[in-house]
Design a protein around this motif. Sequence first.
Motif, PDB file in Angstrom:
ATOM      1  N   ILE A  32      -2.758  -7.713 173.550  1.00 50.89           N
ATOM      2  CA  ILE A  32      -3.679  -6.956 172.684  1.00 50.89           C
ATOM      3  C   ILE A  32      -3.076  -5.580 172.377  1.00 50.89           C
ATOM      4  O   ILE A  32      -3.092  -5.129 171.225  1.00 50.89           O
ATOM      5  N   GLU A  33      -2.515  -4.958 173.420  1.00 51.65           N
ATOM      6  CA  GLU A  33      -1.920  -3.620 173.252  1.00 51.65           C
ATOM      7  C   GLU A  33      -0.758  -3.664 172.264  1.00 51.65           C
ATOM      8  O   GLU A  33      -0.662  -2.830 171.364  1.00 51.65           O
ATOM      9  N   ILE A  34       0.098  -4.685 172.405  1.00 56.35           N
ATOM     10  CA  ILE A  34       1.256  -4.819 171.500  1.00 56.35           C
ATOM     11  C   ILE A  34       0.771  -5.000 170.062  1.00 56.35           C
ATOM     12  O   ILE A  34       1.276  -4.367 169.141  1.00 56.35           O
ATOM     13  N   ARG A  35      -0.232  -5.860 169.875  1.00 57.68           N
ATOM     14  CA  ARG A  35      -0.756  -6.106 168.527  1.00 57.68           C
ATOM     15  C   ARG A  35      -1.328  -4.838 167.910  1.00 57.68           C
ATOM     16  O   ARG A  35      -1.135  -4.563 166.736  1.00 57.68           O
ATOM     17  N   GLU A  36      -2.056  -4.071 168.746  1.00 57.38           N
ATOM     18  CA  GLU A  36      -2.656  -2.832 168.222  1.00 57.38           C
ATOM     19  C   GLU A  36      -1.586  -1.839 167.824  1.00 57.38           C
ATOM     20  O   GLU A  36      -1.700  -1.171 166.799  1.00 57.38           O
ATOM     21  N   LYS A  37      -0.511  -1.769 168.642  1.00 59.42           N
ATOM     22  CA  LYS A  37       0.591  -0.854 168.299  1.00 59.42           C
ATOM     23  C   LYS A  37       1.244  -1.286 166.995  1.00 59.42           C
ATOM     24  O   LYS A  37       1.566  -0.478 166.142  1.00 59.42           O
ATOM     25  N   LEU A  38       1.430  -2.622 166.859  1.00 54.62           N
ATOM     26  CA  LEU A  38       2.044  -3.145 165.638  1.00 54.62           C
ATOM     27  C   LEU A  38       1.188  -2.807 164.424  1.00 54.62           C
ATOM     28  O   LEU A  38       1.706  -2.456 163.375  1.00 54.62           O
ATOM     29  N   GLU A  39      -0.140  -2.909 164.585  1.00 54.91           N
ATOM     30  CA  GLU A  39      -1.056  -2.582 163.484  1.00 54.91           C
ATOM     31  C   GLU A  39      -0.870  -1.122 163.058  1.00 54.91           C
ATOM     32  O   GLU A  39      -0.803  -0.813 161.877  1.00 54.91           O
ATOM     33  N   VAL A  40      -0.769  -0.235 164.070  1.00 49.42           N
ATOM     34  CA  VAL A  40      -0.614   1.200 163.786  1.00 49.42           C
ATOM     35  C   VAL A  40       0.705   1.442 163.063  1.00 49.42           C
ATOM     36  O   VAL A  40       0.779   2.209 162.104  1.00 49.42           O
ATOM     37  N   VAL A  41       1.764   0.752 163.525  1.00 53.07           N
ATOM     38  CA  VAL A  41       3.080   0.927 162.896  1.00 53.07           C
ATOM     39  C   VAL A  41       3.060   0.365 161.474  1.00 53.07           C
ATOM     40  O   VAL A  41       3.635   0.935 160.566  1.00 53.07           O
ATOM     41  N   LYS A  42       2.353  -0.750 161.292  1.00 50.45           N
ATOM     42  CA  LYS A  42       2.346  -1.426 159.985  1.00 50.45           C
ATOM     43  C   LYS A  42       1.671  -0.587 158.906  1.00 50.45           C
ATOM     44  O   LYS A  42       2.093  -0.602 157.764  1.00 50.45           O
ATOM     45  N   ARG A  43       0.579   0.139 159.265  1.00 49.42           N
ATOM     46  CA  ARG A  43      -0.253   0.821 158.273  1.00 49.42           C
ATOM     47  C   ARG A  43       0.526   1.738 157.316  1.00 49.42           C
ATOM     48  O   ARG A  43       0.394   1.603 156.104  1.00 49.42           O
ATOM     49  N   PRO A  44       1.403   2.677 157.822  1.00 48.13           N
ATOM     50  CA  PRO A  44       2.134   3.527 156.878  1.00 48.13           C
ATOM     51  C   PRO A  44       3.064   2.730 155.971  1.00 48.13           C
ATOM     52  O   PRO A  44       3.241   3.080 154.805  1.00 48.13           O
ATOM     53  N   TYR A  45       3.619   1.629 156.505  1.00 44.55           N
ATOM     54  CA  TYR A  45       4.512   0.809 155.684  1.00 44.55           C
ATOM     55  C   TYR A  45       3.750   0.141 154.545  1.00 44.55           C
ATOM     56  O   TYR A  45       4.254   0.026 153.429  1.00 44.55           O
ATOM     57  N   VAL A  46       2.536  -0.295 154.843  1.00 47.91           N
ATOM     58  CA  VAL A  46       1.706  -0.930 153.813  1.00 47.91           C
ATOM     59  C   VAL A  46       1.391   0.096 152.721  1.00 47.91           C
ATOM     60  O   VAL A  46       1.498  -0.195 151.526  1.00 47.91           O
ATOM     61  N   ALA A  47       1.058   1.335 153.130  1.00 49.45           N
ATOM     62  CA  ALA A  47       0.746   2.398 152.171  1.00 49.45           C
ATOM     63  C   ALA A  47       1.976   2.709 151.313  1.00 49.45           C
ATOM     64  O   ALA A  47       1.872   2.876 150.093  1.00 49.45           O
ATOM     65  N   LEU A  48       3.143   2.755 151.971  1.00 50.02           N
ATOM     66  CA  LEU A  48       4.395   3.034 151.255  1.00 50.02           C
ATOM     67  C   LEU A  48       4.683   1.925 150.236  1.00 50.02           C
ATOM     68  O   LEU A  48       5.041   2.199 149.086  1.00 50.02           O
ATOM     69  N   ALA A  49       4.493   0.671 150.668  1.00 51.40           N
ATOM     70  CA  ALA A  49       4.735  -0.472 149.776  1.00 51.40           C
ATOM     71  C   ALA A  49       3.793  -0.413 148.578  1.00 51.40           C
ATOM     72  O   ALA A  49       4.206  -0.649 147.436  1.00 51.40           O
ATOM     73  N   ALA A  50       2.521  -0.052 148.803  1.00 54.51           N
ATOM     74  CA  ALA A  50       1.540   0.047 147.719  1.00 54.51           C
ATOM     75  C   ALA A  50       1.930   1.157 146.749  1.00 54.51           C
ATOM     76  O   ALA A  50       1.840   0.986 145.529  1.00 54.51           O
ATOM     77  N   ALA A  51       2.402   2.289 147.289  1.00 57.88           N
ATOM     78  CA  ALA A  51       2.822   3.412 146.448  1.00 57.88           C
ATOM     79  C   ALA A  51       4.021   3.014 145.589  1.00 57.88           C
ATOM     80  O   ALA A  51       4.080   3.330 144.396  1.00 57.88           O
ATOM     81  N   CYS A  52       4.978   2.298 146.209  1.00 60.00           N
ATOM     82  CA  CYS A  52       6.167   1.844 145.460  1.00 60.00           C
ATOM     83  C   CYS A  52       5.764   0.905 144.335  1.00 60.00           C
ATOM     84  O   CYS A  52       6.279   1.004 143.213  1.00 60.00           O
ATOM     85  N   LEU A  53       4.841  -0.004 144.641  1.00 61.69           N
ATOM     86  CA  LEU A  53       4.388  -0.976 143.644  1.00 61.69           C
ATOM     87  C   LEU A  53       3.702  -0.254 142.482  1.00 61.69           C
ATOM     88  O   LEU A  53       3.979  -0.544 141.306  1.00 61.69           O
ATOM     89  N   ALA A  54       2.848   0.698 142.824  1.00 67.73           N
ATOM     90  CA  ALA A  54       2.139   1.465 141.781  1.00 67.73           C
ATOM     91  C   ALA A  54       3.148   2.215 140.911  1.00 67.73           C
ATOM     92  O   ALA A  54       3.027   2.228 139.683  1.00 67.73           O
ATOM     93  N   PHE A  55       4.166   2.812 141.561  1.00 67.07           N
ATOM     94  CA  PHE A  55       5.198   3.545 140.823  1.00 67.07           C
ATOM     95  C   PHE A  55       5.944   2.611 139.867  1.00 67.07           C
ATOM     96  O   PHE A  55       6.169   2.945 138.705  1.00 67.07           O
ATOM     97  N   LEU A  56       6.293   1.408 140.364  1.00 66.03           N
ATOM     98  CA  LEU A  56       7.022   0.434 139.533  1.00 66.03           C
ATOM     99  C   LEU A  56       6.187   0.024 138.320  1.00 66.03           C
ATOM    100  O   LEU A  56       6.710  -0.054 137.200  1.00 66.03           O
TER     101      LEU A  56
END
Lengths: 88, 197
Positions: A32-56
Motif C-alpha cells: 500500500i505504501e509503495i502504491r501511494e508513493k507511486l501515486e504521488v510521484v505520478k501526479r506531477p508527470y500527469v500534469a506535465l503530460a497534460a500541459a504538453c498536450l495542451a501546448f501541442l
Amino acid sequence: MENWKEDILNSMRGAERAQPDPDVYKRILARIEIREKLEVVKRPYVALAAACLAFLIMANVYAISNNRGVSRGGSSTYDMEIANYNLY
Amino acid sequence: MDIALHRKLLEDISKGKETALAELYGIFKGMVYNTALSYLQDQHAAEEVTQDVFVKIYQGASSFEGKSAPSTWIYRITINKAKDYLDYQKRQKRFGFVSSLFPGDEAAKPIDLPVFDHPGAILENKENARILFQVIDLLPEQQKTAFILSYVEDLARQEVADVMELSLKAVESLLQRAKNNLRKKLEDFRPQSRRNK
C-alpha cells in the motif's frame, strides 16, 4: 464404493481454516505504501503530460490558422502572375 | 458475523484509517487465505492473493456500496483475484509452450503438478482431502467456485449465490453438476482394493 466417494466429497467438512503467515500483513502495508508513493510521484508527470498536450494542440491550431492566411496570400500572388501573362 | 462492525471498518478504511484495516484483516484473513488456498492449492500463491485482496479492499473501500454484506464483497474479491492469478499462470504456461518449441530450452521440461495437502484438514481425513483437491482442480471454473464455497468454506447455498451473483437455483444446479463430475472423476482415483470389490 459410493460411500467412499461421499467420504471424499465431504472430507473438508469440519476442517479448520488455514491461516496465512504472520508476515503477510506487513507485506500488505508495504505494498500500500509503495502504491501511494507511486501515486504521488505520478501526479506531477500527469500534469506535465497534460500541459504538453495542451501546448501541442494550441501550437497546431495556431499553425493551421496561420497557414490559411499564407495560402490565401499565395493564391492572390498566383492570380496576379497569371494575369501578367494574359494574351490580349 | 457482525455486519454493522464490518461496514464501519470499511467506512474507516475509506477514510485512510490503518487501524481499521488491521482490524478487518484480523477478522477476514483466515477466510480470504483459506478460500485462495483451496482455489490455488499453493501456499505461496494464496499469500500473494491474500495481499492483493487486502490492497484492493484498502483502495476500493470507498466504492463499497453496501448492497451486499461486507463478507460477500470480500469473498467476491478473493475469488476474482484467485481467478486472475490462475489466468496469469495459464498465460505463463502458454509462453512456456512457445519457448518449448525451441530445443534446449528449460521450459521444455514437463511440469509435475504437486499433490496438495490442505493444512486445515482433519488428520483422519487428510488422505481423502488430498484426493478431493486433485479432482476439484479438474472441474470447470464455475463448478469449482461453487463447490469450494459450499463444501470447503461451508457457506449456505444463498451465500454462495450472493457471492457468485447467481440465483439460488443456478447455484444448486452448479453444485449438482459439480458433484456428478467429481463422482465420475473419482472413478480414476479409487484405490485398487476398492476397485476389485
